[in-house]
Design a protein around this motif. Structure first.
Motif, PDB file in Angstrom:
ATOM      1  N   VAL A 136       0.810  -1.072   0.004  1.00 47.20           N
ATOM      2  CA  VAL A 136       0.014   0.015  -0.044  1.00 47.20           C
ATOM      3  C   VAL A 136       0.840   1.201  -0.037  1.00 47.20           C
ATOM      4  O   VAL A 136       2.117   1.223   0.320  1.00 47.20           O
ATOM      5  CB  VAL A 136      -0.871  -0.203   1.315  1.00 47.20           C
ATOM      6  N   SER A 137       0.179   2.440  -0.408  1.00 46.72           N
ATOM      7  CA  SER A 137       1.122   3.625  -0.399  1.00 46.72           C
ATOM      8  C   SER A 137       1.339   4.127   0.865  1.00 46.72           C
ATOM      9  O   SER A 137       0.590   3.906   1.930  1.00 46.72           O
ATOM     10  CB  SER A 137       0.349   4.735  -1.342  1.00 46.72           C
ATOM     11  N   ALA A 138       2.161   5.169   0.986  1.00 43.17           N
ATOM     12  CA  ALA A 138       2.389   5.872   2.142  1.00 43.17           C
ATOM     13  C   ALA A 138       1.388   6.728   2.512  1.00 43.17           C
ATOM     14  O   ALA A 138       0.572   7.183   1.883  1.00 43.17           O
ATOM     15  CB  ALA A 138       4.061   6.682   2.197  1.00 43.17           C
ATOM     16  N   GLY A 139       1.470   7.083   3.999  1.00 45.45           N
ATOM     17  CA  GLY A 139       0.168   7.950   4.457  1.00 45.45           C
ATOM     18  C   GLY A 139      -0.356   7.251   5.868  1.00 45.45           C
ATOM     19  O   GLY A 139       0.198   6.367   6.451  1.00 45.45           O
ATOM     20  N   ALA A 140      -1.538   7.767   6.253  1.00 46.88           N
ATOM     21  CA  ALA A 140      -2.258   7.445   7.439  1.00 46.88           C
ATOM     22  C   ALA A 140      -3.064   6.398   7.070  1.00 46.88           C
ATOM     23  O   ALA A 140      -3.602   6.411   6.433  1.00 46.88           O
ATOM     24  CB  ALA A 140      -2.626   8.708   7.866  1.00 46.88           C
ATOM     25  N   TYR A 141      -3.171   5.647   8.362  1.00 50.72           N
ATOM     26  CA  TYR A 141      -4.173   4.481   8.157  1.00 50.72           C
ATOM     27  C   TYR A 141      -4.707   4.310   9.636  1.00 50.72           C
ATOM     28  O   TYR A 141      -4.281   4.744  10.691  1.00 50.72           O
ATOM     29  CB  TYR A 141      -3.567   3.083   7.870  1.00 50.72           C
ATOM     30  N   LEU A 142      -5.911   3.802   9.605  1.00 50.43           N
ATOM     31  CA  LEU A 142      -6.815   3.434  10.819  1.00 50.43           C
ATOM     32  C   LEU A 142      -6.839   1.842  11.088  1.00 50.43           C
ATOM     33  O   LEU A 142      -6.859   0.999  10.081  1.00 50.43           O
ATOM     34  CB  LEU A 142      -8.306   4.096  10.641  1.00 50.43           C
ATOM     35  N   TYR A 143      -6.549   1.608  12.516  1.00 52.61           N
ATOM     36  CA  TYR A 143      -6.800   0.039  12.474  1.00 52.61           C
ATOM     37  C   TYR A 143      -7.845   0.140  13.797  1.00 52.61           C
ATOM     38  O   TYR A 143      -7.802   0.827  14.680  1.00 52.61           O
ATOM     39  CB  TYR A 143      -5.467  -0.432  12.947  1.00 52.61           C
ATOM     40  N   THR A 144      -8.678  -0.884  13.488  1.00 54.71           N
ATOM     41  CA  THR A 144      -9.856  -1.324  14.521  1.00 54.71           C
ATOM     42  C   THR A 144      -9.944  -2.415  15.046  1.00 54.71           C
ATOM     43  O   THR A 144      -9.684  -3.322  14.116  1.00 54.71           O
ATOM     44  CB  THR A 144     -11.234  -0.860  13.781  1.00 54.71           C
ATOM     45  N   ILE A 145     -10.267  -2.503  16.301  1.00 55.41           N
ATOM     46  CA  ILE A 145     -10.410  -4.000  16.880  1.00 55.41           C
ATOM     47  C   ILE A 145     -12.002  -4.007  17.287  1.00 55.41           C
ATOM     48  O   ILE A 145     -12.505  -3.191  17.836  1.00 55.41           O
ATOM     49  CB  ILE A 145      -9.741  -4.257  18.213  1.00 55.41           C
ATOM     50  N   GLU A 146     -12.453  -5.226  16.978  1.00 58.18           N
ATOM     51  CA  GLU A 146     -13.811  -5.402  17.463  1.00 58.18           C
ATOM     52  C   GLU A 146     -13.864  -6.961  18.101  1.00 58.18           C
ATOM     53  O   GLU A 146     -13.325  -7.717  17.642  1.00 58.18           O
ATOM     54  CB  GLU A 146     -14.679  -5.812  16.190  1.00 58.18           C
ATOM     55  N   ALA A 147     -14.337  -6.909  19.703  1.00 57.24           N
ATOM     56  CA  ALA A 147     -14.311  -8.065  20.293  1.00 57.24           C
ATOM     57  C   ALA A 147     -15.406  -8.038  21.211  1.00 57.24           C
ATOM     58  O   ALA A 147     -15.678  -7.283  22.073  1.00 57.24           O
ATOM     59  CB  ALA A 147     -13.081  -8.080  21.200  1.00 57.24           C
ATOM     60  N   GLY A 148     -16.470  -8.779  20.712  1.00 54.47           N
ATOM     61  CA  GLY A 148     -17.755  -8.610  21.417  1.00 54.47           C
ATOM     62  C   GLY A 148     -18.441  -7.201  21.288  1.00 54.47           C
ATOM     63  O   GLY A 148     -18.462  -6.771  19.963  1.00 54.47           O
ATOM     64  N   GLU A 149     -18.804  -6.729  22.474  1.00 54.69           N
ATOM     65  CA  GLU A 149     -19.317  -5.115  22.424  1.00 54.69           C
ATOM     66  C   GLU A 149     -18.303  -4.195  22.276  1.00 54.69           C
ATOM     67  O   GLU A 149     -18.384  -3.127  22.289  1.00 54.69           O
ATOM     68  CB  GLU A 149     -19.940  -5.153  23.858  1.00 54.69           C
TER      69      GLU A 149
END
Length: 353
Positions: free
Chosen positions: A329-342
């Motif tokens: 992927v190209s350089a830049g800002a990314y978001l990472y998300t966790i979902e675990a139950g609620e």
């Protein structure tokens, strides 16, 4: 005999009335004392700039409720700002295109012709309580710079009296150069003395507790870095430095023999910024179906790193800056998300190339 029965009835009536009064008072008085309002947070909570014509992401997933869950998100905007069109008004993450022209509004903040969007997020919890936060996005020509303090971690804990280094050299501008660095601090935190306020790298001594402290048990310093590029565009980032009287507070966490965390948590990736591999750490106090997904700043799914049931414990996963097809992927800002139950939480990371 009739008089005795009459008196008994009067006594029983008063007892019943008194019982109802006590019950009513206990219900009325107990409810509000147990409730806490939610906290609304947009992105990192700081005003920012964005290139006019670009798509800007509004992320409300860092909002939280201390003793419940957030059940609804409501995005709106001030009539005094440049008007935008949201991709949705009730999702936790929404986008809009930064306008290229200012509205003709006499109440607009800034100068004539400025594009300034004033966005509000109202969150409601399961008790019906609400909270609202605001962010201002100024539209600028060209891509604004990105301010990064140290490795991008938003919090650090140190011993009082320690000399701490603030490094802004990981800040960058994708279409130009950064000309100025400006270090400042919130008046709501403990005050520090910078070795310099306009150098790329500065230091300060974690102070003793001051009258401005926002905490009763520790020293809290709230530090800002504002960077300015060659086009005059700016960006600000924040780090919160917590000072302890000794090392015990930090060492307790490191020497804890328990393999089970006490709460769900998504940690800041390390290193950050990174190239090309970074590690995402997270804590699971219970066995849960876990989903960890990487998004770009437009909200598009880049890579689903985890989608499985995992046992409780301290976990980590590496990302090598590739998408679901294995392409870089190209350089830049990314978001990472966790979902675990609620539980759901999102953080931002920066890929450099």
């Amino acid at each position: 005999m009739c008089i005795i029965n009459f008196n008994k009835r009067r006594v029983m009536k008063k007892i019943i009335q008194a019982s109802f009064i006590i019950l009513f008072q206990s219900l009325v008085l107990a409810q509000p004392n147990d409730l806490e309002t939610p906290v609304s947070i947009i992105n990192d909570g700081l005003d920012t700039q964005a290139q006019m014509g670009s798509v800007f992401t509004l992320n409300g997933t860092n909002s939280y409720d201390p003793n419940g869950t957030i059940v609804s998100y409501d995005w709106s905007q001030s009539p005094n700002g440049t008007q935008v069109e949201f991709s949705s008004e009730n999702d936790s993450i929404v986008t809009f295109t930064v306008p290229t022209e200012s509205d003709e509004n006499l109440n607009m903040p800034g100068g004539d012709g400025d594009v300034i969007c004033i966005i509000w997020l109202t969150v409601t919890d399961n008790d019906g309580l609400t909270d609202m936060s605001q962010i201002m996005i100024k539209g600028v020509e060209g891509e604004p710079p990105l301010s990064v303090i140290n490795d991008g971690s938003p919090n650090v804990t140190l011993q009082i009296g320690t000399e701490f280094t603030l490094d802004g050299s990981n800040s960058y501008d994708s279409d130009g150069t950064i000309n100025e660095y400006s270090w400042s601090q919130s008046q709501n935190g403990d005050q520090v003395v910078f070795s310099s306020t306009d150098e790329t790298v500065v230091t300060f001594i974690v102070p003793e507790e001051s009258p401005n402290d926002i905490s009763d048990s520790s020293v809290t310093c709230i530090i800002y870095l504002t960077v300015t590029d060659n086009d005059g565009n700016t960006d600000m980032s924040q780090i919160i430095v917590t000072g302890l009287l000794n090392d015990d507070g930090q060492q307790l966490d490191l020497s804890d023999t328990s393999n089970t965390p006490d709460k769900f948590k998504l940690n800041q990736n390390y290193p950050n910024p990174f190239n090309p591999v970074t590690t995402l750490g997270y804590d699971l106090p219970e066995n849960r179906l876990v989903n960890i997904t990487i998004y770009d700043m437009l909200g598009n799914v880049i890579n689903q790193l985890v989608n499985e049931v995992q046992n409780s414990g301290y976990k980590s996963i590496q990302w090598d800056a590739t998408d679901n097809q294995g392409q870089p992927v190209s350089a830049g800002a990314y978001l990472y998300t966790i979902e675990a139950g609620e539980f759901r939480q999102t953080k931002k990371m920066i890929l450099l190339k």
